[in-house]
Design an enzyme around this catalytic site. Structure first.
Site, mmCIF file in Angstrom:
data_model
loop_
_atom_site.group_PDB
_atom_site.id
_atom_site.type_symbol
_atom_site.label_atom_id
_atom_site.label_comp_id
_atom_site.label_asym_id
_atom_site.label_seq_id
_atom_site.Cartn_x
_atom_site.Cartn_y
_atom_site.Cartn_z
ATOM 1 N N LYS A 145 0.847 -1.203 0.000
ATOM 2 C CA LYS A 145 0.000 0.000 0.000
ATOM 3 C C LYS A 145 0.877 1.246 0.000
ATOM 4 C CE LYS A 145 -3.868 -2.304 2.216
ATOM 5 N NZ LYS A 145 -4.440 -2.783 3.477
ATOM 6 N N GLN B 264 -4.729 -1.564 9.684
ATOM 7 C CA GLN B 264 -4.690 -2.898 9.085
ATOM 8 C C GLN B 264 -5.317 -3.926 10.027
ATOM 9 O OE1 GLN B 264 -3.739 -3.400 5.964
ATOM 10 N NE2 GLN B 264 -3.992 -5.597 5.989
ATOM 11 N N ASP C 203 -11.136 2.764 4.142
ATOM 12 C CA ASP C 203 -11.533 1.360 4.030
ATOM 13 C C ASP C 203 -13.055 1.211 3.909
ATOM 14 O OD1 ASP C 203 -9.517 -0.598 4.025
ATOM 15 O OD2 ASP C 203 -9.110 -0.328 6.161
HETATM 16 N N1 GUN Z 1 -6.999 -6.887 6.142
HETATM 17 C C1 GUN Z 1 -7.320 -7.619 5.042
HETATM 18 N N2 GUN Z 1 -7.909 -6.842 4.122
HETATM 19 C C2 GUN Z 1 -7.953 -5.595 4.642
HETATM 20 C C3 GUN Z 1 -8.440 -4.357 4.147
HETATM 21 O O1 GUN Z 1 -8.968 -4.232 3.039
HETATM 22 N N3 GUN Z 1 -8.294 -3.290 4.985
HETATM 23 C C4 GUN Z 1 -7.750 -3.405 6.205
HETATM 24 N N4 GUN Z 1 -7.671 -2.312 6.948
HETATM 25 N N5 GUN Z 1 -7.300 -4.534 6.696
HETATM 26 C C5 GUN Z 1 -7.399 -5.629 5.903
#
Ligand code: GUN
Length: 285
Positions: A51, A95, A118
């Site tokens: 990311k 995350q 998100d």
């Molecule tokens: N863990 C797995 N997929 C995601 C996501 O799309 N966002 C976040 N914040 N954590 C994750």
């Protein structure tokens, strides 16, 4: 059968996004994304690094805040509150998963909904389910872009989503419904699953089990989207929830793993961050 190339589509969308970011930066607005990572989970480390790399390529401000597995819930909430107040960050992402001693619900609720790139804050989930989305979870948003780019007509079609998570299954179902598909959400406890999946014109699989969907479960000519990120038990190679080798001969369109949904997810996250930055500028005007 045609393979949906997530890498090519993501690169195309990213090139357009870069033009937008350059224009914003020329006006003195650099979109910023901050990612909070708690603990050392290896998969999360990879996702978070990807990311940040993508954000940097696009010219966004980005930062990873790494916290020890033992950080208290109170301390994490305090950090989120600081980030909410900090104008350089237009997007805040914590995350998941979090360590067991921290309430995911409390953490997601603490993020300013305007910065919740998100789309996991109850306010943004509610907006999506009431048909007025603002922030949409990236994975299902990326899948909708795939349908658009590959000319998949969803109206009136039967869609089956396997998986009921807040991250993928539920928002995916709602986006498909908003596009006038008739949607069924199936999951690990669904009885006679293949009778359902065989009726699906559109099949989205997010169940987290390697090669779970086999050719005999798929309707001829279906569009099959694989959200899985699993390991093949024998080869230990990365694979999806769909047995690509057999299903590709039945499906009309199918996503591979890797190179399908994954690259789109990150691209949509960047797009949401840029949109959050644009909205923050409008609020100030
Ligand atoms: N863990 C797995 N997929 C995601 C996501 O799309 N966002 C976040 N914040 N954590 C994750």
């Amino acid at each position: 059968m045609e393979i949906i190339d997530g890498k090519v589509l993501a690169a195309k969308l990213q090139a357009n996004l870069k033009i937008k970011v350059d224009a914003l930066r020329a006006k003195g607005l650099t979109p910023g994304l901050v990612v909070v990572l708690v603990g050392e989970d290896p998969a999360s480390q990879v996702y978070v690094r990807n990311k940040e790399r993508r954000a940097t390529e696009l010219g966004l401000n980005s930062k990873i805040i790494r916290l020890a597995e033992t950080v208290s819930e109170e301390e994490l909430l305090r950090i989120i509150e600081q980030l909410n107040q900090d104008e350089q960050w237009h997007g805040i992402l914590v995350q998941l998963p979090l360590p067991k001693h921290i309430s995911e619900e409390k953490v997601l609720l603490a993020i300013d909904p305007d910065k919740d790139v998100d789309g996991f804050h109850p306010m943004n989930m509610g907006r999506l389910w009431s048909g007025n989305p603002v922030m949409v979870p990236s994975t299902p948003a990326g899948i909708m872009e795939m349908f658009k780019d590959y000319g998949v007509d969803l109206a009136g079609k039967r869609a089956v989503v396997i998986g009921r998570s807040n991250i993928v299954g539920k928002p995916m179902a709602q986006l498909l419904m908003m596009a006038n598909a008739t949607v069924t959400i199936a999951h690990s406890r669904t009885e006679n699953l293949s009778a359902l999946t065989k009726e699906a014109d559109i099949l989205v699989v997010a169940i987290g089990q390697a090669k779970f969907v086999t050719a005999d479960m798929v309707k001829k000519g279906a569009v099959v989207i694989d959200v899985g990120m699993d390991r093949d038990e024998e080869t230990r190679k990365l694979c999806g929830d769909v047995d690509f080798a057999s299903v590709k001969d039945v499906a009309r369109l199918i996503t591979p793993v890797p190179g399908g949904v994954g690259p789109m997810t990150i691209t949509m996250l960047m797009e949401q961050t840029v949109r959050a930055a644009e909205r923050s500028a409008l609020k100030k005007d």
